[in-house]
Design a protein around this motif. Structure first.
Motif, short mmCIF file in Angstrom:
data_model
loop_
_atom_site.label_atom_id
_atom_site.label_comp_id
_atom_site.label_asym_id
_atom_site.label_seq_id
_atom_site.Cartn_x
_atom_site.Cartn_y
_atom_site.Cartn_z
N LEU A 249 0.79 -1.19 0.19
CA LEU A 249 -0.04 0.12 0.12
C LEU A 249 0.85 1.13 -0.05
O LEU A 249 0.16 2.26 -0.05
N ARG B 133 0.06 3.53 -2.75
CA ARG B 133 -1.24 3.40 -3.39
C ARG B 133 -2.22 4.09 -2.29
O ARG B 133 -3.29 4.36 -2.70
N LEU C 265 -10.41 1.89 2.07
CA LEU C 265 -9.53 1.67 0.86
C LEU C 265 -8.43 0.78 1.32
O LEU C 265 -7.87 -0.01 0.33
N MET D 111 -7.80 -2.55 -1.05
CA MET D 111 -6.60 -2.47 -1.85
C MET D 111 -5.60 -3.80 -1.68
O MET D 111 -5.18 -4.36 -2.57
N THR E 58 -4.60 -6.48 -4.51
CA THR E 58 -3.18 -6.34 -4.85
C THR E 58 -2.57 -7.94 -4.23
O THR E 58 -1.28 -8.16 -4.84
N ALA F 181 -10.14 0.75 -5.86
CA ALA F 181 -9.29 -0.16 -5.97
C ALA F 181 -9.01 -0.85 -7.35
O ALA F 181 -8.22 -1.21 -8.24
#
Length: 406
Positions: free
Chosen positions: A18, A21, A56, A60, A64, A90
């Motif tokens: 993260l 991101r 988030l 995310m 990922t 995401a």
């Protein structure tokens, strides 16, 4: 995907995924609340996260962490708002189709915000639980990946990165207060912080109108609880998580409940004193501190403001309710003689008390009124509880028959 378990290493892996991101949100010192409470208070501002809430991070990290080919059919989720926007953001970033099921009562702003991020939105169900069931059924039918809003180790690990940020920015944190819904946020953060420093006191805060985790921990049993009406809709969950509950039982020091008026007052206080817009769920930690729900607090303390996605209509209602609870608005009903000049005398008396008339209704037709009298309903602006008592005292001294209203 093989079975995984939430642990400190999983949170560290999430932090690596993260890092570029999601936003490392600010940890802001609050001079006003520190003076009021008598110890240093800092605010962890996830309301300033990219999508306006912490969700988030979990969405995310979940996406990922998986092989991209496994997401080719798309992802499905259920949410009343914040998880929806987290998944949608995401998915859009990764080029994955997203389908979000939301309750029919979801505010239009939250629905549109999710659609603006590229997700397909399906409005179904009277509440989150009905939307959740519909989302799971649709995911099974179409072979998409279902992203649970809280009861998943990867989701929890993503939320746990907040704990790592707090430790980096404030290594000597003594207390941390975190909102609870299904428990994913609290479980992830507790896993991260307790591994690093077991002495940090972690307190979960829940709305008294939706106490699923409080009941699960205190009753040592996970069961559905009836939901009352709450402005903290982001944590209004009927049933605590199967995975999150034992983690919270093992790692969290205390769980406390707050009332609706206390949440409303905290939202207003954050707006006025810190210039921060926070939704009901995000305000519960501060509500707990301001109303003495969390006991024995000493040393540097952090309140996690988990989100700021509150629609304008709800905000207006919450602000009014908060001002009423703080005594800044005073609603009165006064019965008085229906004679020329009586209303002018009342206005003069209120001016003497330095109360501002915000709204007034003059009604001669109310059932039960004695002939020759009238009922006047007033909404007054005051400076607070003490001033409100002064106003009521002066009106009583002048002989008015006054009834206060909520």
């Amino acid at each position: 995907m093989e079975s995984i378990t939430l642990n400190y290493e999983l949170v560290l892996e999430a932090q690596d995924r993260l890092r570029k991101r999601v936003r490392h949100t600010e940890l802001i010192s609050s001079n006003h609340f520190s003076r009021q409470l008598g110890y240093p208070l800092l605010l962890k501002c996830e309301n300033l996260q990219t999508t306006g809430a912490f969700k988030l991070r979990g969405a995310m990290n979940f996406m990922t962490a998986r092989d991209r080919s496994g997401l080719a059919q798309g992802v499905t989720a259920a949410s009343a708002g914040n998880h929806a926007q987290g998944v949608a953001y995401a998915a859009d970033l990764l080029g994955v189709p997203a389908k979000i099921f939301m309750p029919e009562s979801t505010p239009p702003q939250k629905v549109q915000a999710t659609r603006d991020l590229g997700a397909e939105v399906v409005l179904t169900g009277a509440n989150f639980d009905e939307s959740f069931a519909a989302a799971q059924a649709d995911s099974n039918q179409h072979g998409t990946v279902f992203i649970h809003p809280f009861d998943d180790p990867l989701v929890m690990a993503g939320q746990g990165t907040i704990g790592l940020e707090i430790l980096k920015d404030l290594p000597d944190v003594a207390n941390l207060l975190v909102p609870i819904g299904g428990g994913g946020l609290l479980a992830g953060i507790a896993t991260a912080i307790k591994e690093h420093n077991p002495q940090v006191r972690i307190i979960g805060v829940e709305s008294a109108a939706a106490p699923c985790m409080f009941r699960a921990v205190h009753d040592n049993a996970i069961a559905e609880v009836p939901l009352g009406t709450t402005i903290a809709d982001g944590i209004a969950v009927k049933k605590a998580g199967q995975i999150t509950t034992p983690i919270i039982q093992n790692l969290v020091d205390d769980l406390v409940l707050v009332e609706e008026e206390e949440i409303a007052l905290a939202i207003v206080a954050l707006l006025e004193k810190s210039k921060l817009l926070v939704e009901g769920a995000g305000a519960v930690p501060l509500a707990a501190l301001l109303n003495g729900r969390a006991k024995g607090i000493r040393g540097k303390t952090v309140c996690l403001l988990s989100g700021g996605n509150i629609d304008v209509r709800t905000l207006a209602l919450v602000v009014e309710r908060g001002l009423l609870a703080a005594g800044r608005y005073l609603k009165l009903r006064i019965e008085m003689q229906d004679t020329p000049g009586a209303l002018a005398h009342l206005a003069t008396d209120l001016a003497e008390a330095k109360a501002n008339i915000h709204d007034i209704t003059h009604d001669r037709r109310t059932k039960g009124l004695v002939m020759g009298t009238t009922a006047v309903q007033l909404l007054l602006e005051t400076r607070g509880q003490e001033h409100a008592h002064e106003v009521l005292g002066l009106l009583a001294k002048r002989g008015y028959s006054v009834t206060t209203e909520q």
